[in-house]
Design an enzyme around this catalytic site. Structure first.
Site, PDB file in Angstrom:
ATOM      1  CD  GLU A  11      -3.093  -0.333   0.095  1.00 32.06           C
ATOM      2  OE1 GLU A  11      -3.206   0.070  -1.081  1.00 32.06           O
ATOM      3  OE2 GLU A  11      -3.619  -1.375   0.515  1.00 32.06           O
ATOM      4  CG  ASP A  57      -6.018   1.584  -7.854  1.00 32.47           C
ATOM      5  OD1 ASP A  57      -5.379   0.782  -7.148  1.00 32.47           O
ATOM      6  OD2 ASP A  57      -6.478   2.656  -7.435  1.00 32.47           O
TER       7      ASP A  57
END
Ligand code: ADP
Ligand code: MG
Length: 391
Positions: free
Chosen positions: A27, A166
């Site tokens: 992340e 993404d």
């Protein structure tokens, strides 16, 4: 997709789908040229579409009001469109910018990817649009090409300075696998990921706390990481390892090791935790991939939980709801859990022995009720393929 004929008065030429994603681990590493490990979900944004030869782009979404957004391909300018239509419009703009000969289309979207939940509905919307245009205008783009166009749309047209994870997950994934992506080299590897085969579930708990990544917090973190790299004379934080951020107080007699000082000591206090997060998070991705490849999936649990602690304590981007979901899931039998996505709410993932999934879901729901939070929305993740035509 019955919405298309009622909106546009004709049948679509086809229907395309692009999945949402959850990131297993990695992340806030993608804008530091680091490693990420997402899976594509079976939840998708579907786009029914028909080519138009007059340059008009007409957009409608079943998840928005019934208004049709009417645009012209040649008139698109970054910042010129607000709201949801900026995502698909941005894709057309990025295609034009990249020199592709594209024109108009009618597009009707429908989706079961919850929006704003950290599951990347925005990338799914972009990749579905890119897949439509790729086929309707015969562009011959590869999955990476689709991801790159979609990423440019979100960065330069919508104005979200997101990394490339993404869109790559939504365009390039394969079912039954997680996608290891090195965001420096853009090298990709499909790593087997099949929790069911190990008697496990990957439980997703959407806390229903909605973030807004355009509000500057994300941009601030990104700027902090880039500033730290600059101060250290590095191209990106990717270039650091855990050794670099360890202060060695042992006396081995080796001058290269003894008295070695962590590079963190050369940074302002505010930047140190950001660097520590990025370095340890990249390390966690490497460990996670080794675990998946060895087929010892339960060992992924503690890595998830350690990743959450880093998001909570070093990046400080968790919130009471995500912390409660993680703590409660682990107490109720999850092997590990963490917040996934950009932060400030969104979804939590938990790796759970399948026979405990119902109990974990109930425990988190009860804890949310007791804390007077909105009820979370829970589902078991299933992997899927990247953007493709379905009809
Ligand atoms: P996430 O990508 O985590 O879901 P974002 O804030 O990046 O969150 O993107 C959410 C935005 O994407 C929504 O506010 C909306 O503008 C757009 N969006 C997502 N899904 C749809 C949909 N089905 N129809 C129209 N717009 C959508
Ligand atoms: Mg998004």
């Amino acid at each position: 997709m019955t919405g298309f004929p009622s909106a546009f008065g004709a049948e679509p030429e086809g229907v395309w789908a692009a999945p949402g994603r959850v990131n297993l681990i990695g992340e806030h590493t993608d804008y530091n040229e680091g490693l990420v490990l997402p899976i594509a979900l079976s939840q998708t944004v579907r786009a029914a579409a028909r080519r138009r030869d007059d340059g008009r782009i007409r957009l409608r979404s079943a998840q928005q009001d019934s208004r049709v957004v009417d645009l012209t391909a040649g008139d698109l300018r970054p910042g010129g469109i607000t709201g949801w239509a900026a995502y698909p419009a941005g894709v057309v703009w990025a295609l034009v910018e990249a020199g592709h000969l594209v024109g108009g289309a009618d597009l009707h979207f429908d989706s079961d990817v919850p929006a704003g939940a950290g599951l990347s509905s925005s990338a799914a919307l972009e990749c579905a649009t890119a897949a439509v245009y790729n086929d309707l205008y015969d562009l011959g783009l590869t999955p990476e090409g689709l991801a790159s166009i979609a990423h440019r749309a979100e960065n330069a047209f919508v104005g979200v300075p997101c990394g490339v994870m993404d869109q790559t997950a939504s365009a390039c994934s394969a079912a039954g696998t997680a996608l290891l992506l090195d965001t420096r080299s853009m090298a990709r590897r499909h790593v087997p990921f099949d929790p069911t085969a190990h008697g496990l579930d990957l439980l997703v708990l959407d806390t229903r706390v909605r973030h807004d990544l355009t509000d500057g917090a994300y941009a601030e973190l990104r700027a902090g990481c880039e500033h730290a790299a600059e101060l250290l004379g590095l191209r990106a934080l990717r270039d650091l390892t855990t050794d670099d951020i360890t202060t060695d107080i042992t006396t081995t007699g080796d001058p290269a090791v003894d008295g070695r000082r962590s590079v963190l000591s050369r940074l302002p206090a505010a930047l140190q935790p950001l660097v520590r997060h990025v370095v340890t998070e990249n390390e966690r991705v490497i460990e996670a991939v080794a675990i998946l490849e060895e087929g010892v999936l339960p060992r992924l649990g503690p890595i998830l939980t350690a990743g959450h602690a880093s998001l909570r304590d070093d990046l400080r981007i968790s919130c009471p709801e995500t912390d409660l979901a993680v703590a409660t899931a682990v107490e109720a039998g999850a092997l590990g859990a963490r917040m996934t996505g950009g932060g400030f709410g969104g979804s939590v993932i938990a790796l759970v022995p399948a026979h405990r999934t119902a109990a974990v879901t109930e425990a988190v729901t009860a804890a949310f009720r007791a804390a007077r939070h909105r009820a979370p929305f829970a589902f078991t993740a299933a992997t899927s393929a990247g953007a493709h035509r379905i009809r």
